[in-house]
Design a protein around this motif. Structure first.
Motif, PDB file in Angstrom:
ATOM      1  N   ASP A  95       0.844  -1.205   0.000  1.00  0.00           N
ATOM      2  CA  ASP A  95       0.000   0.000   0.000  1.00  0.00           C
ATOM      3  C   ASP A  95       0.877   1.254   0.000  1.00  0.00           C
ATOM      4  OD1 ASP A  95      -2.207  -1.599   0.030  1.00  0.00           O
ATOM      5  OD2 ASP A  95      -2.684  -1.297   2.159  1.00  0.00           O
ATOM      6  N   MET A  96       0.259   2.379  -0.380  1.00  0.00           N
ATOM      7  CA  MET A  96       1.004   3.631  -0.500  1.00  0.00           C
ATOM      8  C   MET A  96       0.358   4.761   0.282  1.00  0.00           C
ATOM      9  SD  MET A  96       1.296   3.266  -4.539  1.00  0.00           S
ATOM     10  CE  MET A  96       0.312   1.791  -4.571  1.00  0.00           C
ATOM     11  N   ILE A  97       1.181   5.461   1.050  1.00  0.00           N
ATOM     12  CA  ILE A  97       0.711   6.695   1.690  1.00  0.00           C
ATOM     13  C   ILE A  97       1.397   7.861   0.995  1.00  0.00           C
ATOM     14  CG2 ILE A  97       0.684   8.083   3.796  1.00  0.00           C
ATOM     15  CD1 ILE A  97       0.633   5.624   5.446  1.00  0.00           C
ATOM     16  N   VAL A  98       0.589   8.776   0.464  1.00  0.00           N
ATOM     17  CA  VAL A  98       1.133   9.975  -0.171  1.00  0.00           C
ATOM     18  C   VAL A  98       0.956  11.131   0.809  1.00  0.00           C
ATOM     19  CG1 VAL A  98       0.872  11.585  -2.095  1.00  0.00           C
ATOM     20  CG2 VAL A  98       0.423   9.143  -2.449  1.00  0.00           C
ATOM     21  N   ASP A  99       2.051  11.763   1.194  1.00  0.00           N
ATOM     22  CA  ASP A  99       1.910  12.964   2.029  1.00  0.00           C
ATOM     23  C   ASP A  99       2.065  14.186   1.133  1.00  0.00           C
ATOM     24  OD1 ASP A  99       1.955  15.029   3.832  1.00  0.00           O
ATOM     25  OD2 ASP A  99       3.945  14.575   4.641  1.00  0.00           O
ATOM     26  N   GLY A 100       0.953  14.860   0.879  1.00  0.00           N
ATOM     27  CA  GLY A 100       0.961  16.025  -0.010  1.00  0.00           C
ATOM     28  C   GLY A 100       1.147  17.334   0.719  1.00  0.00           C
ATOM     29  N   GLY A 101       1.368  17.280   2.037  1.00  0.00           N
ATOM     30  CA  GLY A 101       1.560  18.516   2.803  1.00  0.00           C
ATOM     31  C   GLY A 101       2.964  19.078   2.609  1.00  0.00           C
ATOM     32  N   ASN A 102       3.180  20.246   3.189  1.00  0.00           N
ATOM     33  CA  ASN A 102       4.498  20.878   3.083  1.00  0.00           C
ATOM     34  C   ASN A 102       5.419  20.350   4.176  1.00  0.00           C
ATOM     35  OD1 ASN A 102       4.641  22.540   0.854  1.00  0.00           O
ATOM     36  ND2 ASN A 102       3.538  24.193   1.889  1.00  0.00           N
ATOM     37  N   ALA A 103       5.750  19.068   4.112  1.00  0.00           N
ATOM     38  CA  ALA A 103       6.583  18.455   5.142  1.00  0.00           C
ATOM     39  C   ALA A 103       8.041  18.850   4.959  1.00  0.00           C
ATOM     40  CB  ALA A 103       6.455  16.939   5.068  1.00  0.00           C
ATOM     41  N   ASN A 104       8.766  18.860   6.055  1.00  0.00           N
ATOM     42  CA  ASN A 104      10.212  19.015   5.987  1.00  0.00           C
ATOM     43  C   ASN A 104      10.783  17.703   5.448  1.00  0.00           C
ATOM     44  OD1 ASN A 104      13.034  18.822   6.935  1.00  0.00           O
ATOM     45  ND2 ASN A 104      12.552  20.795   7.873  1.00  0.00           N
ATOM     46  N   PHE A 105      11.728  17.803   4.507  1.00  0.00           N
ATOM     47  CA  PHE A 105      12.217  16.570   3.860  1.00  0.00           C
ATOM     48  C   PHE A 105      12.883  15.614   4.844  1.00  0.00           C
ATOM     49  CE2 PHE A 105      16.853  16.705   3.556  1.00  0.00           C
ATOM     50  CZ  PHE A 105      17.129  18.010   3.924  1.00  0.00           C
ATOM     51  N   ALA A 106      13.407  16.138   5.955  1.00  0.00           N
ATOM     52  CA  ALA A 106      14.021  15.252   6.953  1.00  0.00           C
ATOM     53  C   ALA A 106      12.938  14.404   7.628  1.00  0.00           C
ATOM     54  CB  ALA A 106      14.790  16.080   7.984  1.00  0.00           C
ATOM     55  N   ASP A 107      11.782  15.002   7.887  1.00  0.00           N
ATOM     56  CA  ASP A 107      10.657  14.232   8.430  1.00  0.00           C
ATOM     57  C   ASP A 107      10.226  13.169   7.431  1.00  0.00           C
ATOM     58  OD1 ASP A 107      10.515  15.654  10.788  1.00  0.00           O
ATOM     59  OD2 ASP A 107       8.989  17.059  10.069  1.00  0.00           O
ATOM     60  N   THR A 108      10.218  13.538   6.161  1.00  0.00           N
ATOM     61  CA  THR A 108       9.810  12.588   5.118  1.00  0.00           C
ATOM     62  C   THR A 108      10.767  11.404   5.070  1.00  0.00           C
ATOM     63  OG1 THR A 108       8.792  14.372   3.872  1.00  0.00           O
ATOM     64  CG2 THR A 108       9.302  12.356   2.645  1.00  0.00           C
ATOM     65  N   ARG A 109      12.065  11.684   5.205  1.00  0.00           N
ATOM     66  CA  ARG A 109      13.049  10.599   5.204  1.00  0.00           C
ATOM     67  C   ARG A 109      12.799   9.643   6.379  1.00  0.00           C
ATOM     68  NH1 ARG A 109      17.785  10.692   2.682  1.00  0.00           N
ATOM     69  NH2 ARG A 109      19.098  10.356   4.495  1.00  0.00           N
ATOM     70  N   ARG A 110      12.520  10.239   7.536  1.00  0.00           N
ATOM     71  CA  ARG A 110      12.258   9.431   8.731  1.00  0.00           C
ATOM     72  C   ARG A 110      10.993   8.585   8.546  1.00  0.00           C
ATOM     73  NH1 ARG A 110       8.638  10.814  12.393  1.00  0.00           N
ATOM     74  NH2 ARG A 110       8.656  13.076  12.014  1.00  0.00           N
ATOM     75  N   ARG A 111       9.927   9.200   8.064  1.00  0.00           N
ATOM     76  CA  ARG A 111       8.658   8.482   7.896  1.00  0.00           C
ATOM     77  C   ARG A 111       8.780   7.393   6.837  1.00  0.00           C
ATOM     78  NH1 ARG A 111       5.939  14.376   7.850  1.00  0.00           N
ATOM     79  NH2 ARG A 111       5.680  14.615  10.109  1.00  0.00           N
ATOM     80  N   GLU A 112       9.494   7.702   5.764  1.00  0.00           N
ATOM     81  CA  GLU A 112       9.642   6.737   4.668  1.00  0.00           C
ATOM     82  C   GLU A 112      10.359   5.498   5.167  1.00  0.00           C
ATOM     83  OE1 GLU A 112      11.133   4.655   1.211  1.00  0.00           O
ATOM     84  OE2 GLU A 112      12.384   5.568   2.739  1.00  0.00           O
ATOM     85  N   SER A 113      11.405   5.744   5.944  1.00  0.00           N
ATOM     86  CA  SER A 113      12.197   4.614   6.413  1.00  0.00           C
ATOM     87  C   SER A 113      11.404   3.757   7.407  1.00  0.00           C
ATOM     88  CB  SER A 113      13.506   5.179   6.971  1.00  0.00           C
ATOM     89  OG  SER A 113      13.898   4.503   8.103  1.00  0.00           O
ATOM     90  N   ALA A 114      10.620   4.405   8.281  1.00  0.00           N
ATOM     91  CA  ALA A 114       9.824   3.646   9.257  1.00  0.00           C
ATOM     92  C   ALA A 114       8.750   2.822   8.549  1.00  0.00           C
ATOM     93  CB  ALA A 114       9.178   4.603  10.259  1.00  0.00           C
ATOM     94  N   LEU A 115       8.105   3.408   7.535  1.00  0.00           N
ATOM     95  CA  LEU A 115       7.026   2.685   6.862  1.00  0.00           C
ATOM     96  C   LEU A 115       7.567   1.595   5.935  1.00  0.00           C
ATOM     97  CD1 LEU A 115       4.650   5.690   6.341  1.00  0.00           C
ATOM     98  CD2 LEU A 115       4.077   3.578   7.557  1.00  0.00           C
ATOM     99  N   ARG A 116       8.764   1.835   5.386  1.00  0.00           N
ATOM    100  CA  ARG A 116       9.364   0.846   4.496  1.00  0.00           C
ATOM    101  C   ARG A 116       9.545  -0.471   5.238  1.00  0.00           C
ATOM    102  NH1 ARG A 116      14.896   1.674   3.177  1.00  0.00           N
ATOM    103  NH2 ARG A 116      14.409   3.891   3.191  1.00  0.00           N
ATOM    104  N   GLU A 117       9.880  -0.384   6.539  1.00  0.00           N
ATOM    105  CA  GLU A 117      10.058  -1.609   7.335  1.00  0.00           C
ATOM    106  C   GLU A 117       8.791  -2.447   7.401  1.00  0.00           C
ATOM    107  OE1 GLU A 117      11.733  -0.815  11.160  1.00  0.00           O
ATOM    108  OE2 GLU A 117      13.517   0.109  10.255  1.00  0.00           O
TER     109      GLU A 117
END
Ligand code: NDP
Length: 474
Positions: A95-117
């Motif tokens: 499944d895919m979660i798209v975050d279309g908000g104005n997130a800080n890219f460092a937060d995105t890196r953290r979230r991506e890595s946690a969800l990838r697991e």
């Protein structure tokens, strides 16, 4: 019935994005923490397409076809984490979660890595174009895995803006790449707006033109190489008259600019990466200076040229146009340098020409000029700076006399032009065969034994400043 995609967070952006999807024939599940928003969306716009309203996360997720595509459009920061925590346990691998908000890219890196697991694709996506763009076609900058783009790309490209038939959406790169590029987009937007503001200030206080006359100047510019959304709306704002007072609208607005943070992030990130982005930094600082009411009030009697010394010279608007174009080229060159550096630092392999391509429509910095940037990167994808592209070299070369003259006039009249000035300083710094950095190195070696390198020999050297000043090789 199942939905092809779902949107949770139905404030201005989410609501319009959901409508855009529905209008393009994609059945869309809609959900919002406060379900009144969900109901009002369906009540008002249900006729535009197929909406599947859900009042619980479970129902929402249950209505999505697999693999599920779930778009989050909520306030950036904590709320985004809260929503991810709420939905992630309901999702399956793939499944895919798209975050279309104005997130800080460092937060995105953290979230991506946690969800990838957990096998879930997290697609940090920059979306630009504001409320109108979300509805009629934004510029979309998705990051994340290539596999997620295969499943999402066609949908996102379908609802994005198009220029000459090309969608303003492309896969930017892994994890935080999309949000990084969106951040720099906003930083460039700050710089562009500041340069336009300085142009207005000069036409007003150096040439003595009225706002309505300046609106005409911007309208003319908009038909030429500066043609862009920001120039177009500048003319509209300047031509507007305040209904209550009959005065130019621009004269009744408090002159303290606000900011939400993406410009600041762009500069903070540039500092971390060691990339000089003076045009963006000065734009952020200019907003900051404007907001320091106490500081400005206390400074009202500082000596300087009088604002009445209006200097009107034949051809001044043309000179300002050149100064603006040259400064704008520098600001964009700096922004693209930051993307290049971020891409190298995080291994994103971002195609810079493709970024110029997807910014041609839908977003706030959309401009004719981006075609030139695209062409420059097509001609030389590895170019260290846009300034050495033949078109830009010639444009700046042709503009530079006017550019220097305009900055000199501004200095003489006491009109602040931090954007123009920093752009020229950057340009002249790059051109200079020698920089006084050699002296800086000498000073550093003198007080801190920080060592220096020489122009004529390999190695690292230190001069014994406190002793007989012989040169050593530590
Ligand atoms: P806002 O940023 O104002 O966010 C409001 C939405 O967030 C509402 O749906 C709200 O739900 C939801 N929300 C807030 N906190 C929570 C929470 N803890 N749990 C669940 N939901 C929550 O909305 P915008 O539409 O302006 O922007 C959405 C995103 O898009 C933001 O990240 C913004 O930065 C970005 N963006 C905005 C642009 C614009 O022009 N506005 C342009 C490009 C990007 P509720 O109704 O229940 O309060």
């Amino acid at each position: 019935e199942t939905a092809r995609i779902g949107v949770t967070g139905l404030a201005v952006m989410g609501r319009n994005l959901a409508r855009n999807l529905a209008r393009h024939g994609h059945p869309v599940a809609v959900h919002n923490r406060t379900s009144a928003r969900t109901r009002s969306l369906v009540d008002e716009f249900g006729h535009e397409g197929t909406f599947l309203p859900a009042d619980t996360p479970e129902k929402f997720v249950g209505s999505l076809e697999r693999p599920r595509r779930l778009v989050i459009m909520v306030k950036a920061g904590g709320p985004t984490d809260a929503v991810i925590d709420e939905f992630a346990p309901l999702l399956d691998p793939g499944d895919m979660i798209v975050d279309g908000g104005n997130a800080n890219f460092a937060d995105t890196r953290r979230r991506e890595s946690a969800l990838r697991e957990r096998g879930v694709h997290f697609v940090g996506t920059g979306i630009s174009g504001g409320e109108e763009g979300a509805l009629h076609g934004p510029s979309i900058m998705p990051g994340g895995s290539a596999a997620s783009y295969e499943a999402l790309g066609p949908l996102l490209e379908d609802i994005s803006a198009k220029v000459d038939g090309t969608p303003c959406c492309t896969h930017v790169g892994p994890d935080g790449a999309g949000h990084f590029v969106k951040m720099v987009h906003n930083g460039i937007e700050y710089a562009d707006m500041q340069l336009i503001a300085e142009s207005y200030d000069l036409l007003r206080h150096a040439a003595g033109l009225a706002p309505a006359e300046i609106a005409e100047v911007f309208r003319t510019w908009n038909t030429g190489r500066l043609g862009s959304y920001l120039i177009e709306i500048t003319a509209e704002v300047l031509a507007h008259t305040d209904a209550a007072t009959g005065r130019p609208f621009v004269d009744v607005v408090l002159d303290q600019a606000e900011q939400k943070g993406t410009g600041r992030w762009t500069v903070q990130t540039a500092l971390d990466l060691g990339v000089p982005v003076g045009g963006i930094a000065e734009a952020v600082f200019a907003r900051s200076v404007s907001g320091h009411a106490v500081l400005r009030e206390a400074s009202q009697n500082l000596p300087g040229p009088s604002r009445n010394d209006a200097f009107v010279s034949f051809g001044f608007p043309e000179a300002v146009e050149k100064a603006l174009y040259a400064s704008k080229i520098v600001a964009y060159a700096q922004g693209f340098h930051e993307i290049q550096a971020g891409s190298a630092e995080y291994g994103w392999n971002i195609d810079l020409g493709a970024m110029a391509t997807i910014w041609r429509g839908g977003c706030i910095i959309r401009a004719r000029f981006l075609d030139r940037i695209r062409a420059a990167y097509e001609a030389d994808p590895q170019t260290p700076t846009l300034l050495t592209d033949p078109h830009f070299t010639e444009a700046v070369g042709d503009a530079q006399d006017a550019w220097r003259e305009v900055i000199a006039i501004a200095a003489k009249l006491g009109i602040p032009v931090p954007g123009f000035s920093t752009a020229l300083a950057y340009y002249d710094s790059l051109r200079a065969p020698r920089l006084p950095a050699a002296l800086t190195q000498g000073q550093r070696d003198y007080f801190g034994a920080h060592t220096y390198r020489r122009v004529d020999r390999e190695g690292t050297f230190h001069t014994l400043w406190g002793a007989d000043r012989t040169e050593t090789t530590p």
